[in-house]
Write a protein that holds these residues in place. Sequence first.
Motif, mmCIF file in Angstrom:
data_model
loop_
_atom_site.group_PDB
_atom_site.id
_atom_site.type_symbol
_atom_site.label_atom_id
_atom_site.label_comp_id
_atom_site.label_asym_id
_atom_site.label_seq_id
_atom_site.Cartn_x
_atom_site.Cartn_y
_atom_site.Cartn_z
ATOM 1 N N ALA A 76 -44.566 19.993 49.076
ATOM 2 C CA ALA A 76 -44.933 19.894 50.596
ATOM 3 C C ALA A 76 -44.133 21.196 50.858
ATOM 4 C CB ALA A 76 -44.787 18.638 51.436
ATOM 5 N N ASP A 77 -44.771 21.507 52.986
ATOM 6 C CA ASP A 77 -44.546 22.204 53.593
ATOM 7 C C ASP A 77 -43.245 21.571 53.980
ATOM 8 O OD1 ASP A 77 -44.683 25.183 54.530
ATOM 9 O OD2 ASP A 77 -45.542 24.434 56.434
ATOM 10 N N TRP A 78 -42.839 20.335 54.247
ATOM 11 C CA TRP A 78 -41.987 19.624 55.201
ATOM 12 C C TRP A 78 -40.613 19.757 54.224
ATOM 13 C CZ3 TRP A 78 -44.221 15.049 57.974
ATOM 14 C CH2 TRP A 78 -44.609 15.606 59.073
ATOM 15 N N THR A 79 -40.725 19.550 52.616
ATOM 16 C CA THR A 79 -39.715 19.096 51.538
ATOM 17 C C THR A 79 -39.957 20.596 50.548
ATOM 18 O OG1 THR A 79 -40.552 17.860 50.878
ATOM 19 C CG2 THR A 79 -39.281 17.099 52.563
ATOM 20 N N PRO A 80 -39.440 21.918 50.669
ATOM 21 C CA PRO A 80 -39.666 22.570 49.061
ATOM 22 C C PRO A 80 -38.933 23.143 48.802
ATOM 23 C CG PRO A 80 -39.132 23.429 51.682
ATOM 24 C CD PRO A 80 -39.329 22.112 51.814
ATOM 25 N N LEU A 81 -37.379 22.518 49.851
ATOM 26 C CA LEU A 81 -35.616 22.786 48.534
ATOM 27 C C LEU A 81 -35.946 22.129 47.440
ATOM 28 C CD1 LEU A 81 -33.634 22.854 51.534
ATOM 29 C CD2 LEU A 81 -35.537 24.883 50.316
ATOM 30 N N THR A 82 -36.291 20.701 47.403
ATOM 31 C CA THR A 82 -35.756 20.235 45.957
ATOM 32 C C THR A 82 -36.499 21.069 44.946
ATOM 33 O OG1 THR A 82 -35.553 18.397 46.689
ATOM 34 C CG2 THR A 82 -35.618 17.635 44.946
ATOM 35 N N SER A 83 -38.409 21.018 45.320
ATOM 36 C CA SER A 83 -38.780 21.318 43.809
ATOM 37 C C SER A 83 -38.547 23.046 43.707
ATOM 38 C CB SER A 83 -40.302 21.679 44.481
ATOM 39 O OG SER A 83 -40.653 20.352 44.876
ATOM 40 N N LEU A 84 -37.805 23.732 44.446
ATOM 41 C CA LEU A 84 -37.584 25.254 44.244
ATOM 42 C C LEU A 84 -36.738 25.033 43.529
ATOM 43 C CD1 LEU A 84 -38.473 27.185 47.482
ATOM 44 C CD2 LEU A 84 -39.078 27.506 45.483
ATOM 45 N N ALA A 85 -35.207 23.939 43.175
ATOM 46 C CA ALA A 85 -33.390 24.356 43.085
ATOM 47 C C ALA A 85 -34.482 23.193 41.702
ATOM 48 C CB ALA A 85 -33.215 22.968 44.221
ATOM 49 N N LEU A 86 -35.327 22.559 41.564
ATOM 50 C CA LEU A 86 -35.539 22.284 40.013
ATOM 51 C C LEU A 86 -36.372 23.427 39.189
ATOM 52 C CD1 LEU A 86 -36.816 20.014 37.945
ATOM 53 C CD2 LEU A 86 -38.498 19.360 39.251
ATOM 54 N N GLY A 87 -37.378 24.154 40.388
ATOM 55 C CA GLY A 87 -37.773 25.729 39.655
ATOM 56 C C GLY A 87 -36.435 26.319 38.902
ATOM 57 N N ARG A 88 -35.165 26.360 39.219
ATOM 58 C CA ARG A 88 -34.846 26.704 38.905
ATOM 59 C C ARG A 88 -34.411 26.473 37.269
ATOM 60 N NH1 ARG A 88 -33.141 31.916 40.972
ATOM 61 N NH2 ARG A 88 -33.748 31.661 43.805
ATOM 62 N N LEU A 89 -33.989 25.428 37.358
ATOM 63 C CA LEU A 89 -33.680 24.228 36.207
ATOM 64 C C LEU A 89 -34.420 24.708 35.290
ATOM 65 C CD1 LEU A 89 -32.167 21.573 36.757
ATOM 66 C CD2 LEU A 89 -31.222 23.335 36.667
ATOM 67 N N LEU A 90 -35.615 24.799 35.572
ATOM 68 C CA LEU A 90 -37.150 25.141 34.198
ATOM 69 C C LEU A 90 -37.222 26.643 34.214
ATOM 70 C CD1 LEU A 90 -39.952 23.887 36.525
ATOM 71 C CD2 LEU A 90 -39.554 22.653 34.164
ATOM 72 N N THR A 91 -36.148 27.173 34.822
ATOM 73 C CA THR A 91 -36.579 28.935 34.615
ATOM 74 C C THR A 91 -34.840 28.888 33.372
ATOM 75 O OG1 THR A 91 -36.890 30.042 36.825
ATOM 76 C CG2 THR A 91 -35.776 31.326 35.028
ATOM 77 N N GLU A 92 -34.332 28.386 33.251
ATOM 78 C CA GLU A 92 -33.292 28.121 33.044
ATOM 79 C C GLU A 92 -32.396 27.156 31.355
ATOM 80 O OE1 GLU A 92 -28.147 26.354 32.801
ATOM 81 O OE2 GLU A 92 -29.063 26.219 34.470
ATOM 82 N N ALA A 93 -34.133 26.795 31.647
ATOM 83 C CA ALA A 93 -34.246 26.244 29.917
ATOM 84 C C ALA A 93 -34.969 27.050 29.446
ATOM 85 C CB ALA A 93 -34.746 24.138 30.366
ATOM 86 N N GLY A 94 -35.632 27.994 29.574
ATOM 87 C CA GLY A 94 -35.990 28.940 28.379
ATOM 88 C C GLY A 94 -37.366 28.656 28.636
ATOM 89 N N LEU A 95 -38.194 27.994 29.409
ATOM 90 C CA LEU A 95 -39.697 27.989 29.512
ATOM 91 C C LEU A 95 -39.837 29.215 29.369
ATOM 92 C CD1 LEU A 95 -40.186 24.713 31.766
ATOM 93 C CD2 LEU A 95 -40.709 24.996 29.061
ATOM 94 N N PRO A 96 -40.852 29.717 28.990
ATOM 95 C CA PRO A 96 -42.050 30.762 28.842
ATOM 96 C C PRO A 96 -42.048 31.477 30.262
ATOM 97 C CG PRO A 96 -43.081 29.772 28.023
ATOM 98 C CD PRO A 96 -42.179 28.559 27.767
ATOM 99 N N PRO A 97 -41.619 32.669 30.512
ATOM 100 C CA PRO A 97 -41.852 32.965 31.625
ATOM 101 C C PRO A 97 -43.598 33.258 32.742
ATOM 102 C CG PRO A 97 -40.611 34.700 30.976
ATOM 103 C CD PRO A 97 -40.930 33.852 29.913
ATOM 104 N N GLY A 98 -43.744 32.707 34.084
ATOM 105 C CA GLY A 98 -44.832 32.472 34.204
ATOM 106 C C GLY A 98 -45.622 30.973 33.585
ATOM 107 N N LEU A 99 -44.831 30.207 32.931
ATOM 108 C CA LEU A 99 -45.155 28.641 32.163
ATOM 109 C C LEU A 99 -45.778 27.977 33.239
ATOM 110 C CD1 LEU A 99 -46.375 27.383 30.222
ATOM 111 C CD2 LEU A 99 -44.364 26.637 30.175
ATOM 112 N N VAL A 100 -45.301 28.301 34.495
ATOM 113 C CA VAL A 100 -44.269 27.621 36.134
ATOM 114 C C VAL A 100 -44.371 28.132 37.210
ATOM 115 C CG1 VAL A 100 -43.287 25.479 36.958
ATOM 116 C CG2 VAL A 100 -43.122 25.226 34.723
ATOM 117 N N SER A 101 -44.564 28.196 38.071
ATOM 118 C CA SER A 101 -44.278 28.525 39.486
ATOM 119 C C SER A 101 -44.610 28.174 40.428
ATOM 120 C CB SER A 101 -45.919 29.525 39.838
ATOM 121 O OG SER A 101 -45.937 30.965 39.427
ATOM 122 N N VAL A 102 -43.448 27.588 41.802
ATOM 123 C CA VAL A 102 -43.397 26.614 42.399
ATOM 124 C C VAL A 102 -43.679 27.646 43.506
ATOM 125 C CG1 VAL A 102 -41.721 25.381 43.907
ATOM 126 C CG2 VAL A 102 -41.142 26.092 41.130
#
Length: 495
Positions: A182-208
């Motif tokens: 949501a436009d009002w609450t993007p920060l939590t999802s972006l923080a989760l996106g950093r963890l998804l990147t760190e977890a080694g998921l293939p690049p581009g598999l998840v976009s936030v």
Amino acid sequence: MPSQPLPSGEELPADEVLIGGVWTRGSGHANEVTDPATGRVLTTLHTASPEDVDTAARAAADPAWRELAPHRRARHLHRVADLIDRDADRLSAVQTADTGKTRAETAALAASAAGTFRYAAALLETAEDAITPSRGPWTTFATHEPLGVVGAIAPWNSPIASDAQKLAPALAAGNAVLLKPADWTPLTSLALGRLLTEAGLPPGLVSVLPGPGRTVGDAVVRHPLVAKVSFTGGTDTGRALARTAADKLMPVSLELGGKSPTIVLPDADREQALAGVLFGVFSSSGQSCVAGSRLFVAREIFDDFVGELAARADKLRIGPGTDPRTQVAPLVHHRHRDAVAAHVEAARAEGGRVLCGGGPPEGPAYADGAYYRPTVITGLPNSARTCQQEIFGPVLVALPFDDEDDLIAQANATDYGLACGIWTRDLARAGRIARRIEAGTVWINTYKQFSSATPFSGWKESGLGSEKGRDWLRGYQRQKSLYVADDATPLPWAS
């Protein structure tokens, strides 16, 4: 403006979104993210644009993830869960700043998100295809394959838990995901996106891709590579999304609004019912799709019960989510607080009597925040707009009922059918009432309890499709049937 530190001293995420495996500044508008408790601007984030959605969708169309063996995909999901647990305190702090929720609630939501990823991993490791009974000289199989790219449009009220409930099963099923917070609450999802990147998921598999629903969300839904959308939000938006999906012949999962009844029978344990009703509607400051916002109490105990309930609601502790004593935190945004206040004024205009609350709390500690007092309203018929419209705030409407048939008629007289609570010592009667209630979930002598193993769905205008449970992954896959001939005999028609 530069990001401000959280009360814990930690810095908020940079002005970057995740597009096709790349952390970069979005090409959409500049969005000021504010702290609901103070009105202070936390950071300015450039949102995604429809062009960013296209870039993300094209980067996601990669077969590497779907071709991984299930146990290898499950390993990544367990890694995500472990990282959420590792960073639970930070994720809790970011979500409290993002949404205003109490730290106790945001900590529980982070734990729930980790559990969701683990449950999806377990489903993935144990999901089986079938050899079906043959009706000819063939061996027949029923298999399941990923859809491809899934659009996940999450709400603002519980970002990390809602994100996980869309990401985990979609990823487990072998799909790529475009997550639009949501436009009002993007920060939590972006923080989760950093963890998804760190977890080694293939690049581009998840976009936030944070941004407004009318632009970014619409671009996700309409993109030709998106094969399914999972949406949580308002019923009107869900209905419009379903029209677009129909044009694409695309499946959707919709978790929409609610106006859930809570029922107190004459024999209910008084303390248990009072505590349960208060929790069911005023926890999360009422910002919950399953909030028990319509209270039906047996007429013979109505005045006494509702009077005590209002007295206790008036004593609930209001404050910032960072204060461990807080029970009712600010609403997510000042505009939403004003919308809730307008609903209460409409109730007064309809003849409703406000027993407690009915406005923001007074005092300098609350002056700049999006606070609203817990509110109990009586004196309205069930047909009143206040009893029919979802308010999504700390507002409860109480109504009496005379007998079981009257109760069922009133409880079911709504466009919604999401949840229900029943308070009674008579479990046989509770079961009978539960079966007559038109709702996807019914709690008996408890409320707002969830399990990944138990399906969750909305009836009527509260949703479409089912989430959670053993078949969760199947909603993100399509079925294929295989016929393998048992011998080499030519088909007789061609002879």
